[in-house]
Design an enzyme around this catalytic site. Structure first.
Site, PDB file in Angstrom:
ATOM      1  N   GLU A 145     -12.439  -5.143   8.441  1.00  0.00           N
ATOM      2  CA  GLU A 145     -13.231  -4.436   7.431  1.00  0.00           C
ATOM      3  C   GLU A 145     -13.692  -5.397   6.350  1.00  0.00           C
ATOM      4  O   GLU A 145     -12.873  -5.927   5.593  1.00  0.00           O
ATOM      5  CB  GLU A 145     -12.427  -3.313   6.771  1.00  0.00           C
ATOM      6  CG  GLU A 145     -13.256  -2.564   5.731  1.00  0.00           C
ATOM      7  CD  GLU A 145     -12.519  -1.430   5.039  1.00  0.00           C
ATOM      8  OE1 GLU A 145     -13.196  -0.623   4.358  1.00  0.00           O
ATOM      9  OE2 GLU A 145     -11.288  -1.334   5.178  1.00  0.00           O
ATOM     10  N   GLU A 243     -14.788   7.962   3.261  1.00  0.00           N
ATOM     11  CA  GLU A 243     -13.816   7.269   2.409  1.00  0.00           C
ATOM     12  C   GLU A 243     -14.404   7.167   1.015  1.00  0.00           C
ATOM     13  O   GLU A 243     -14.935   6.136   0.595  1.00  0.00           O
ATOM     14  CB  GLU A 243     -13.476   5.883   2.962  1.00  0.00           C
ATOM     15  CG  GLU A 243     -12.279   5.257   2.239  1.00  0.00           C
ATOM     16  CD  GLU A 243     -11.871   3.915   2.782  1.00  0.00           C
ATOM     17  OE1 GLU A 243     -10.818   3.836   3.431  1.00  0.00           O
ATOM     18  OE2 GLU A 243     -12.614   2.930   2.564  1.00  0.00           O
TER      19      GLU A 243
END
Length: 263
Positions: A145, A243
């Site tokens: 990520e 998120e």
């Protein structure tokens, strides 16, 4: 494309008890959730609530976090992956048909002043190759990520989607894919078109939050109308992770998100 809420952020206000967020996600029609670090979680109870609700764990983070950039921390990185593999396999194991393993998320760690960018990149690629072999042996997928975060003047070494794609491509292992968080990409100055211009086959998960503020889509500056059409055009068939920090009660927040994403 289905949506996957990150229950470290969503449902937290309404359900302080972590396990209750699985039940709330089920009630809202979700069949998977994203989580973060696992060592502070009641893993036995998570296995039970996954079996109870049918809501699987889509991802969890390698724990502890350690730097991919600094060779002195590579043993910690690889140990964290080894420890996470059986947990990732176990959390969904009581689903009917033994559900898929949760994916393990890694971030790069911060850039190191005075060390050439090429050397830092080589360090990242080298340790990820070994981590990917460990994950593959355990039947688990790793997600790199890119994260745009600055501490003490140092920026994360991999902070933009295209940087992450370059790394995943260089590692060249099927057990490593990219988690493309469009919020961090936006902080890094990437547009949707720049982030997803090519190599979408290397992306296994996309997460969304608006910029600025990291709240639900529709609360910031980003034009969400083109994201899903672009992803479909580029051949992305995965899920969209939510998120973000909700600014509204969860039912209203999800409705706003769906409306702006076109889902």
């Amino acid at each position: 494309m289905k949506l996957i809420p990150c229950i470290e952020m969503l449902y937290k206000a309404e359900h302080p008890a972590f396990l209750d967020r699985f039940r709330a996600a089920q009630a809202d029609g979700f069949d998977a959730v994203d989580t973060w670090l696992w060592r502070d979680k009641p893993i036995d109870a998570m296995v039970d609530v996954v079996a109870e609700t049918g809501v699987q764990v889509s991802s969890l983070c390698a724990d502890p976090r350690a730097s991919l950039v600094q060779p002195a921390e590579h043993a910690t990185v690889l140990g964290a992956v080894r420890d996470a593999v059986p947990v990732a396999r176990r959390v969904n194991s009581q689903l009917k048909g033994a559900g898929p393993a949760a994916r393990i998320i890694l971030a790069s760690g911060f850039s190191v002043p005075g060390v050439a960018e090429a050397e830092q990149r080589a360090n990242i690629v080298g340790v990820l190759r070994e981590a990917a072999r460990i994950a593959a042996d355990g039947g688990v997928e790793l997600l790199l990520e890119p994260v745009h975060m600055v501490i003490g003047g140092n920026l994360m070494a991999v902070h933009a989607v295209r940087q992450g794609l370059d790394i995943v491509e260089a590692v060249d292992h099927p057990a490593l894919r990219l988690l493309a968080d469009v919020y961090h990409g936006a902080v890094s100055g990437e547009t949707f078109a720049q982030a997803f211009a090519d190599r979408t086959e290397l992306i296994s998960h996309v997460q969304v939050a608006d910029f600025e503020g990291r709240h639900e889509p529709g609360t910031g500056q980003l034009d969400w109308s083109g994201l899903l059409p672009l992803l479909r055009q580029r051949g992305y068939t995965g899920a969209i992770g939510l998120e973000y920090l909700p600014t509204l009660p969860i039912d209203q927040s999800l409705a706003l998100t769906r409306r702006h994403l076109g889902l």
